[in-house]
Design a protein around this motif. Sequence first.
Motif, mmCIF file in Angstrom:
data_model
loop_
_atom_site.group_PDB
_atom_site.id
_atom_site.type_symbol
_atom_site.label_atom_id
_atom_site.label_comp_id
_atom_site.label_asym_id
_atom_site.label_seq_id
_atom_site.Cartn_x
_atom_site.Cartn_y
_atom_site.Cartn_z
ATOM 1 N N ASN A 18 -20.872 -9.180 -6.544
ATOM 2 C CA ASN A 18 -21.740 -10.215 -7.068
ATOM 3 C C ASN A 18 -21.073 -11.566 -6.851
ATOM 4 O OD1 ASN A 18 -23.391 -11.926 -8.482
ATOM 5 N ND2 ASN A 18 -23.306 -10.791 -10.393
ATOM 6 N N PRO A 19 -21.675 -12.455 -6.057
ATOM 7 C CA PRO A 19 -21.022 -13.737 -5.775
ATOM 8 C C PRO A 19 -20.966 -14.663 -6.985
ATOM 9 C CG PRO A 19 -23.207 -13.678 -4.817
ATOM 10 C CD PRO A 19 -22.938 -12.317 -5.362
ATOM 11 N N LEU A 20 -21.715 -14.368 -8.029
ATOM 12 C CA LEU A 20 -21.730 -15.232 -9.197
ATOM 13 C C LEU A 20 -20.753 -14.803 -10.284
ATOM 14 C CD1 LEU A 20 -25.570 -15.780 -9.533
ATOM 15 C CD2 LEU A 20 -23.899 -17.267 -8.478
ATOM 16 N N ASN A 21 -20.076 -13.660 -10.085
ATOM 17 C CA ASN A 21 -19.138 -13.184 -11.103
ATOM 18 C C ASN A 21 -17.999 -14.171 -11.291
ATOM 19 O OD1 ASN A 21 -20.409 -10.868 -11.851
ATOM 20 N ND2 ASN A 21 -19.210 -9.519 -10.562
ATOM 21 N N GLY A 22 -17.802 -14.573 -12.542
ATOM 22 C CA GLY A 22 -16.665 -15.408 -12.876
ATOM 23 C C GLY A 22 -16.848 -16.896 -12.655
ATOM 24 N N ILE A 23 -17.989 -17.326 -12.099
ATOM 25 C CA ILE A 23 -18.145 -18.758 -11.853
ATOM 26 C C ILE A 23 -19.203 -19.406 -12.721
ATOM 27 C CG2 ILE A 23 -17.321 -18.627 -9.490
ATOM 28 C CD1 ILE A 23 -20.244 -18.931 -8.595
ATOM 29 N N ILE A 24 -19.988 -18.621 -13.416
ATOM 30 C CA ILE A 24 -21.012 -19.211 -14.266
ATOM 31 C C ILE A 24 -20.670 -18.935 -15.725
ATOM 32 C CG2 ILE A 24 -22.942 -19.344 -12.674
ATOM 33 C CD1 ILE A 24 -23.763 -16.629 -13.369
ATOM 34 N N PRO A 25 -21.116 -19.795 -16.615
ATOM 35 C CA PRO A 25 -20.773 -19.642 -18.037
ATOM 36 C C PRO A 25 -21.236 -18.305 -18.606
ATOM 37 C CG PRO A 25 -21.849 -21.745 -17.631
ATOM 38 C CD PRO A 25 -21.948 -20.960 -16.366
ATOM 39 N N SER A 89 -30.284 -25.653 5.219
ATOM 40 C CA SER A 89 -30.665 -25.115 3.903
ATOM 41 C C SER A 89 -30.251 -23.654 3.770
ATOM 42 C CB SER A 89 -32.176 -25.219 3.700
ATOM 43 O OG SER A 89 -32.582 -26.561 3.743
ATOM 44 N N LEU A 90 -30.454 -22.877 4.816
ATOM 45 C CA LEU A 90 -30.066 -21.465 4.784
ATOM 46 C C LEU A 90 -28.551 -21.328 4.629
ATOM 47 C CD1 LEU A 90 -30.903 -18.514 4.979
ATOM 48 C CD2 LEU A 90 -30.774 -18.724 7.467
ATOM 49 N N GLY A 91 -27.798 -22.139 5.345
ATOM 50 C CA GLY A 91 -26.347 -22.114 5.205
ATOM 51 C C GLY A 91 -25.906 -22.503 3.808
ATOM 52 N N GLY A 92 -26.550 -23.524 3.236
ATOM 53 C CA GLY A 92 -26.231 -23.937 1.880
ATOM 54 C C GLY A 92 -26.556 -22.866 0.858
ATOM 55 N N LEU A 93 -27.686 -22.200 1.042
ATOM 56 C CA LEU A 93 -28.064 -21.120 0.126
ATOM 57 C C LEU A 93 -27.123 -19.924 0.257
ATOM 58 C CD1 LEU A 93 -31.921 -21.303 0.500
ATOM 59 C CD2 LEU A 93 -30.631 -21.681 -1.604
ATOM 60 N N ALA A 94 -26.692 -19.643 1.479
ATOM 61 C CA ALA A 94 -25.769 -18.526 1.681
ATOM 62 C C ALA A 94 -24.414 -18.816 1.040
ATOM 63 C CB ALA A 94 -25.610 -18.237 3.170
ATOM 64 N N ALA A 95 -24.019 -20.092 1.037
ATOM 65 C CA ALA A 95 -22.720 -20.478 0.477
ATOM 66 C C ALA A 95 -22.837 -21.003 -0.948
ATOM 67 C CB ALA A 95 -22.086 -21.534 1.370
ATOM 68 N N LEU A 96 -23.976 -20.787 -1.581
ATOM 69 C CA LEU A 96 -24.227 -21.357 -2.899
ATOM 70 C C LEU A 96 -23.201 -20.923 -3.940
ATOM 71 C CD1 LEU A 96 -26.171 -23.152 -4.483
ATOM 72 C CD2 LEU A 96 -27.460 -21.116 -5.062
ATOM 73 N N ALA A 97 -22.819 -19.677 -3.935
ATOM 74 C CA ALA A 97 -21.843 -19.198 -4.927
ATOM 75 C C ALA A 97 -20.508 -19.906 -4.755
ATOM 76 C CB ALA A 97 -21.668 -17.693 -4.802
ATOM 77 N N VAL A 98 -20.102 -20.111 -3.516
ATOM 78 C CA VAL A 98 -18.837 -20.804 -3.254
ATOM 79 C C VAL A 98 -18.938 -22.269 -3.678
ATOM 80 C CG1 VAL A 98 -17.232 -21.504 -1.438
ATOM 81 C CG2 VAL A 98 -18.280 -19.237 -1.368
#
Length: 108
Positions: A18-25, A89-98
Amino acid sequence: MTTLTHALTAVIVKQIDNPLNGIIPDFSIFGAQFTQLWQKLLAGLWGIAIVLAIVFLILGIVNMGKASSGGNPQAYKEGRVQALWAGISLGGLAALAVIVGAVLAVFS
């Protein structure tokens, strides 16, 4: 056929972190059901945005192809700009978690 599809999906999902693990509150104070709901909602919106970016990228490339065969440089430029922005936009969405992780790391 569907059993094989489900089995392959289960294997792939297990291997993707999960790319969002540990980066969101952590919103666990509101309960597990709330946490599951907003995570599903966020993942759904993110997925829809990625699909839309892909559709716009395809449309931009198709418009470029139509314009180049018709000899219309203005339409070609418009299709190129559309494809360029959709690709960014696609590149930004793909790298959104980073990106989100970097912003939270800098400002926290």
